[in-house]
Design a protein around this motif. Structure first.
Motif, short mmCIF file in Angstrom:
data_model
loop_
_atom_site.label_atom_id
_atom_site.label_comp_id
_atom_site.label_asym_id
_atom_site.label_seq_id
_atom_site.Cartn_x
_atom_site.Cartn_y
_atom_site.Cartn_z
N PHE A 76 0.85 -1.19 0.00
CA PHE A 76 0.00 0.00 0.00
C PHE A 76 0.88 1.24 0.00
CE2 PHE A 76 0.79 -0.92 4.45
CZ PHE A 76 0.96 0.32 5.04
N THR A 77 0.27 2.35 -0.36
CA THR A 77 0.97 3.63 -0.36
C THR A 77 0.80 4.26 1.02
OG1 THR A 77 0.47 3.92 -2.70
CG2 THR A 77 1.17 5.87 -1.49
N ASP A 78 1.92 4.54 1.69
CA ASP A 78 1.89 5.12 3.02
C ASP A 78 1.22 6.49 2.98
OD1 ASP A 78 3.27 4.90 5.88
OD2 ASP A 78 3.48 6.97 5.19
N VAL A 79 0.51 6.81 4.05
CA VAL A 79 -0.23 8.06 4.15
C VAL A 79 0.67 9.28 3.93
CG1 VAL A 79 -0.08 8.33 6.67
CG2 VAL A 79 -2.07 9.20 5.45
N ARG A 80 1.92 9.20 4.37
CA ARG A 80 2.85 10.32 4.18
C ARG A 80 3.21 10.50 2.71
NH1 ARG A 80 3.10 8.57 9.38
NH2 ARG A 80 3.37 6.50 8.56
N ASP A 81 3.31 9.39 1.98
CA ASP A 81 3.58 9.48 0.53
C ASP A 81 2.37 10.05 -0.20
OD1 ASP A 81 6.16 8.44 0.80
OD2 ASP A 81 5.44 6.37 0.61
N LEU A 82 1.16 9.64 0.21
CA LEU A 82 -0.05 10.22 -0.39
C LEU A 82 -0.10 11.72 -0.14
CD1 LEU A 82 -2.73 7.56 0.67
CD2 LEU A 82 -1.86 7.98 -1.64
N GLN A 83 0.20 12.11 1.07
CA GLN A 83 0.20 13.53 1.44
C GLN A 83 1.17 14.30 0.54
OE1 GLN A 83 0.21 14.96 5.71
NE2 GLN A 83 2.37 15.18 5.24
N LYS A 84 2.37 13.76 0.37
CA LYS A 84 3.38 14.42 -0.44
C LYS A 84 2.93 14.53 -1.90
CE LYS A 84 7.50 13.37 0.62
NZ LYS A 84 8.77 12.67 0.86
N GLN A 85 2.35 13.46 -2.44
CA GLN A 85 1.86 13.47 -3.83
C GLN A 85 0.79 14.54 -4.02
OE1 GLN A 85 0.63 9.55 -5.21
NE2 GLN A 85 2.37 8.60 -4.18
N LEU A 86 -0.12 14.64 -3.07
CA LEU A 86 -1.19 15.63 -3.17
C LEU A 86 -0.65 17.05 -3.04
CD1 LEU A 86 -3.94 13.71 -1.20
CD2 LEU A 86 -3.93 14.21 -3.66
N GLN A 87 0.28 17.25 -2.13
CA GLN A 87 0.89 18.58 -1.98
C GLN A 87 1.61 19.00 -3.25
OE1 GLN A 87 3.00 17.67 1.76
NE2 GLN A 87 2.09 19.55 2.57
N GLN A 89 0.77 18.36 -6.12
CA GLN A 89 -0.25 18.73 -7.10
C GLN A 89 -1.00 20.01 -6.69
OE1 GLN A 89 -2.59 15.44 -8.88
NE2 GLN A 89 -1.52 14.17 -7.34
N GLY A 90 -0.55 20.63 -5.61
CA GLY A 90 -1.14 21.89 -5.18
C GLY A 90 -2.31 21.76 -4.24
N VAL A 91 -2.58 20.56 -3.73
CA VAL A 91 -3.68 20.37 -2.78
C VAL A 91 -3.25 20.92 -1.42
CG1 VAL A 91 -5.13 18.67 -1.61
CG2 VAL A 91 -4.54 18.35 -4.02
#
Length: 123
Positions: A76-87, A89-91
């Motif tokens: 699975f993708t760790d929550v911190r990696d998801l957070q970084k990916q979204l950031q 993208q400007g989220v």
């Protein structure tokens, strides 16, 4: 982007009344604690969280690392990696996970209509 298990988290006024209502649709208690004012209900793969007095708005909830039965996923993708990916993208984040940690963590974003999205990793 692997988001993990999805559920809707409902801010309810009366936990017992909400439970009785959703039981009519075939939902049953999967997890939770009535004494703490929260229950997780399931009907097949569909998951609804009922939370009395814990937050103001209904929320979309994603659980990285879990399947719909709260079993740990092997990959699975760790929550911190998801957070970084979204950031990247400007989220904008409403709440941020500690990027230096590991294991359980959460972050939250708010969609353009004011709906909260919680990314809540328990593993």
């Amino acid at each position: 982007m692997q988001l993990g298990n999805f559920s809707i988290s409902l801010a309810v006024k009366d936990l017992a009344a909400s439970l009785a209502f959703y039981e009519k649709f075939g939902f049953s208690i999967f997890a939770g604690d009535v004494k703490q004012n929260w229950l997780i209900l399931k009907n097949g793969e569909h998951v609804i969280g009922l939370f009395q007095g814990m937050f103001e708005k209904n929320m979309l909830t994603f659980n990285p690392g879990w399947d719909s039965n709260a079993n740990k996923l092997e990959n699975f993708t760790d929550v911190r990696d998801l957070q970084k990916q979204l950031q990247q993208q400007g989220v904008q984040l409403a709440e941020q996970a500690d990027e230096t940690g590991s294991g359980p963590a959460h972050f939250m974003v708010i969609d353009p209509d004011g709906n909260p999205l919680l990314f809540d990793q328990h593993v």
